[in-house]
Design a protein around this motif. Structure first.
Motif, mmCIF file in Angstrom:
data_model
loop_
_atom_site.group_PDB
_atom_site.id
_atom_site.type_symbol
_atom_site.label_atom_id
_atom_site.label_comp_id
_atom_site.label_asym_id
_atom_site.label_seq_id
_atom_site.Cartn_x
_atom_site.Cartn_y
_atom_site.Cartn_z
ATOM 1 N N HIS A 109 -28.288 -20.134 -55.551
ATOM 2 C CA HIS A 109 -28.489 -20.119 -54.339
ATOM 3 C C HIS A 109 -27.247 -20.093 -53.702
ATOM 4 O O HIS A 109 -27.273 -19.622 -52.505
ATOM 5 C CB HIS A 109 -29.125 -21.521 -54.026
ATOM 6 C CG HIS A 109 -29.356 -21.873 -52.761
ATOM 7 N ND1 HIS A 109 -30.554 -21.547 -52.194
ATOM 8 C CD2 HIS A 109 -28.687 -22.553 -51.648
ATOM 9 C CE1 HIS A 109 -30.526 -21.898 -50.780
ATOM 10 N NE2 HIS A 109 -29.518 -22.388 -50.406
ATOM 11 N N HIS A 113 -26.647 -16.790 -50.419
ATOM 12 C CA HIS A 113 -26.366 -16.946 -48.983
ATOM 13 C C HIS A 113 -25.396 -15.774 -48.339
ATOM 14 O O HIS A 113 -25.755 -15.180 -47.450
ATOM 15 C CB HIS A 113 -25.696 -18.359 -48.526
ATOM 16 C CG HIS A 113 -26.651 -19.359 -48.320
ATOM 17 N ND1 HIS A 113 -27.547 -19.218 -47.184
ATOM 18 C CD2 HIS A 113 -26.913 -20.475 -49.035
ATOM 19 C CE1 HIS A 113 -28.043 -20.277 -47.398
ATOM 20 N NE2 HIS A 113 -27.710 -21.184 -48.268
ATOM 21 N N GLY A 136 -25.685 -27.085 -45.941
ATOM 22 C CA GLY A 136 -26.169 -28.552 -46.083
ATOM 23 C C GLY A 136 -25.416 -29.266 -47.245
ATOM 24 O O GLY A 136 -25.237 -30.138 -47.502
ATOM 25 N N GLY A 137 -25.572 -28.315 -48.323
ATOM 26 C CA GLY A 137 -25.465 -29.082 -49.872
ATOM 27 C C GLY A 137 -23.999 -28.639 -50.200
ATOM 28 O O GLY A 137 -23.290 -28.933 -51.267
ATOM 29 N N ASP A 166 -24.670 -33.284 -40.402
ATOM 30 C CA ASP A 166 -25.848 -34.189 -40.378
ATOM 31 C C ASP A 166 -25.735 -35.602 -40.203
ATOM 32 O O ASP A 166 -26.266 -36.294 -39.626
ATOM 33 C CB ASP A 166 -26.642 -33.824 -41.591
ATOM 34 C CG ASP A 166 -27.230 -32.335 -41.538
ATOM 35 O OD1 ASP A 166 -27.159 -31.398 -40.558
ATOM 36 O OD2 ASP A 166 -27.319 -31.689 -42.882
ATOM 37 N N GLY A 179 -26.669 -30.260 -37.533
ATOM 38 C CA GLY A 179 -25.827 -29.035 -36.776
ATOM 39 C C GLY A 179 -26.154 -28.495 -35.424
ATOM 40 O O GLY A 179 -25.568 -28.568 -34.744
ATOM 41 N N GLN A 183 -24.399 -28.935 -31.958
ATOM 42 C CA GLN A 183 -24.140 -27.758 -31.223
ATOM 43 C C GLN A 183 -24.413 -27.838 -29.603
ATOM 44 O O GLN A 183 -23.844 -27.559 -28.816
ATOM 45 C CB GLN A 183 -24.501 -26.399 -32.063
ATOM 46 C CG GLN A 183 -24.483 -25.309 -30.978
ATOM 47 C CD GLN A 183 -24.819 -23.966 -31.872
ATOM 48 O OE1 GLN A 183 -24.430 -23.768 -33.158
ATOM 49 N NE2 GLN A 183 -25.776 -23.250 -31.100
ATOM 50 N N GLY A 266 -26.258 -22.182 -43.825
ATOM 51 C CA GLY A 266 -26.855 -22.719 -42.647
ATOM 52 C C GLY A 266 -25.816 -23.081 -41.447
ATOM 53 O O GLY A 266 -26.074 -22.731 -40.247
ATOM 54 N N ASN A 270 -23.455 -21.616 -36.508
ATOM 55 C CA ASN A 270 -22.636 -22.285 -35.460
ATOM 56 C C ASN A 270 -22.088 -21.356 -34.659
ATOM 57 O O ASN A 270 -21.127 -20.574 -34.959
ATOM 58 C CB ASN A 270 -21.839 -23.506 -36.186
ATOM 59 C CG ASN A 270 -21.203 -24.181 -34.866
ATOM 60 O OD1 ASN A 270 -20.114 -23.912 -34.417
ATOM 61 N ND2 ASN A 270 -22.023 -25.330 -34.466
HETATM 62 O O1 KG4 Z 1 -28.314 -23.108 -45.649
HETATM 63 P P1 KG4 Z 1 -29.108 -24.248 -45.532
HETATM 64 O O2 KG4 Z 1 -30.233 -23.871 -44.579
HETATM 65 O O3 KG4 Z 1 -29.342 -25.126 -46.437
HETATM 66 C C1 KG4 Z 1 -28.721 -25.632 -47.496
HETATM 67 O O4 KG4 Z 1 -28.460 -24.734 -48.357
HETATM 68 O O5 KG4 Z 1 -28.022 -26.584 -47.502
HETATM 69 O O6 KG4 Z 1 -28.454 -25.136 -44.356
HETATM 70 C C2 KG4 Z 1 -28.481 -26.483 -43.578
HETATM 71 C C3 KG4 Z 1 -27.496 -26.756 -42.874
HETATM 72 C C4 KG4 Z 1 -27.816 -28.273 -42.192
HETATM 73 O O7 KG4 Z 1 -26.680 -29.130 -42.872
HETATM 74 C C5 KG4 Z 1 -27.699 -27.715 -40.738
HETATM 75 O O8 KG4 Z 1 -27.194 -28.895 -40.116
HETATM 76 C C6 KG4 Z 1 -26.557 -26.661 -40.749
HETATM 77 O O9 KG4 Z 1 -26.794 -26.148 -41.879
HETATM 78 N N1 KG4 Z 1 -26.759 -26.015 -39.707
HETATM 79 C C7 KG4 Z 1 -25.740 -25.772 -38.604
HETATM 80 C C8 KG4 Z 1 -26.229 -25.131 -37.668
HETATM 81 N N2 KG4 Z 1 -27.475 -24.725 -37.924
HETATM 82 C C9 KG4 Z 1 -27.982 -25.578 -39.208
HETATM 83 N N3 KG4 Z 1 -24.507 -26.675 -38.369
HETATM 84 C C10 KG4 Z 1 -24.040 -26.325 -37.481
HETATM 85 N N4 KG4 Z 1 -24.470 -25.386 -36.307
HETATM 86 C C11 KG4 Z 1 -25.538 -24.909 -36.489
HETATM 87 N N5 KG4 Z 1 -26.014 -24.216 -35.460
#
Ligand code: KG4
Ligand code: ZN
Length: 322
Positions: A109, A113, A136-137, A166, A179, A183, A266, A270
């Motif tokens: 995974h 990305h 997120g992880g 988060d 996130g 923002q 994710g 930002n």
């Molecule tokens: O890649 P993802 O969808 O899931 C994982 O593989 O973890 O990432 C989700 C993470 C969350 O922690 C979320 O808060 C963060 O991405 N995220 C952001 C933004 N959009 C999503 N963090 C900062 N700024 C953003 N605009």
């Protein structure tokens, strides 16, 4: 070659068909984020139960653009992720592979990305590429010499960058996922109002740490009337996280001299992170559009095409050992 990509490692359920690793024919994502908002984060059992409900409708919609016989292989995330969620996708992929008599391609995974950047541009990133994956992880800095040739330079020793967003969002009273909320509030805030620590920014290695930062935010918040300061806290939190990510990546770029920088995951959604990389990097920076930064099936299919190691459906027991 048409690859069906299936993604269920966290709270999203994604299915997509990608042609030759670069052309998205369909990309369907269903998120249980509304459910997570209620609980202030991902509740693994709830996420998996929701995925059992939506996986077939999501697959059905993704498959509408092509006849099932036109699918050449089925790619699926096998980890890292939440075990219950992963199993929903893996068992679906195995069943489809068996019924359609197609091979299955197991996908990592975090590495997947990165491939969001092959889905959006006719100009593929040049190798060697320095890859920052922030979700997120996970928080990983890799040197990618070619498809499938990676060297891990560093990773987080505690919380991931997205987790830092988060968890601190929660501390200042903002909902999950933190996130995008931080923002949004940061826009009108002063990023210098609070000088939160930049963990390991000066360390000689390329690892990251966000737990000290999180404690510093907690300490500050316990002294304050946060409702009046949400925007300044958000701006300062965002600045601290983004600052470390950009500084350490650019330091690695100086040492390893890659031809490009690839940002994904994710947190790559930002806007401040994008702004800083674009302003400060001396080499081309690739950052995918927001809808491809967060979890989806298209990146799974693209990764599978460029790292094509299929397993015949008869041997899918091998997936259990991955
Ligand atoms: O890649 P993802 O969808 O899931 C994982 O593989 O973890 O990432 C989700 C993470 C969350 O922690 C979320 O808060 C963060 O991405 N995220 C952001 C933004 N959009 C999503 N963090 C900062 N700024 C953003 N605009
Ligand atoms: Zn992810």
């Amino acid at each position: 070659m048409n690859i069906l990509g299936i993604e269920t490692s966290c709270d999203e359920t994604g299915a997509a068909i990608v042609k030759d690793g670069t052309q998205i024919l369909s990309n369907v994502v269903s998120s249980s984020v509304e459910l997570q908002k209620k609980y202030g984060g991902v509740y693994p059992e709830m996420a998996a139960r929701k995925q059992v409900e939506v996986i077939i409708p999501v697959l059905e919609q993704a498959l509408r653009v092509k006849g099932k016989e036109e699918i050449d292989a089925i790619a699926v995330t096998v980890g890292p992720g939440l075990i219950g969620s992963l199993l929903v996708g893996i068992e679906c992929a195995k069943t489809l592979a068996y019924v359609l008599n197609k091979p299955i391609i197991p996908v990592n995974h975090i590495r997947a990305h990165i491939y969001a950047n092959w889905l959006t541009t006719h100009n593929s990133p040049q190798f060697p590429a320095l890859c920052l994956t922030v979700s997120g992880g996970h928080t990983e800095l890799l040197l990618m010499e070619d498809h499938g040739k990676w060297k891990l330079l560093g990773q987080t020793l505690d919380d991931a960058a997205g987790e830092a967003f988060d968890k601190t969002a929660r501390l200042i009273g903002l909902p999950y996922p933190g996130g995008p909320e931080i923002q949004k509030h940061a826009k009108t805030g002063n990023p210098k109002a609070f000088n939160f620590p930049r963990g390991m920014v000066g360390s000689k290695d390329y690892n990251f740490s966000f737990s000290g930062f999180k404690t510093a935010v907690l300490r500050e918040v316990s002294k304050l009337n946060i409702s009046q300061l949400t925007v300044d806290l958000s701006a300062s939190i965002q600045e601290a996280i983004v600052d470390v990510l950009v500084k350490k990546t650019l330091k690695a770029a100086e040492e390893f001299k890659p031809k490009s920088i690839i940002v994904s995951g994710g947190v790559a959604a930002n806007t401040r992170l994008r702004e800083k990389f674009n302003a400060q990097s001396p080499i081309p920076v690739y950052i995918p559009p927001v809808n491809l930064c967060t979890d989806n099936g298209a990146v799974i299919a693209s990764y599978a095409y460029f790292n094509f190691k299929p397993i015949p459906w008869q041997e899918t027991q091998a997936l259990a050992t991955l």
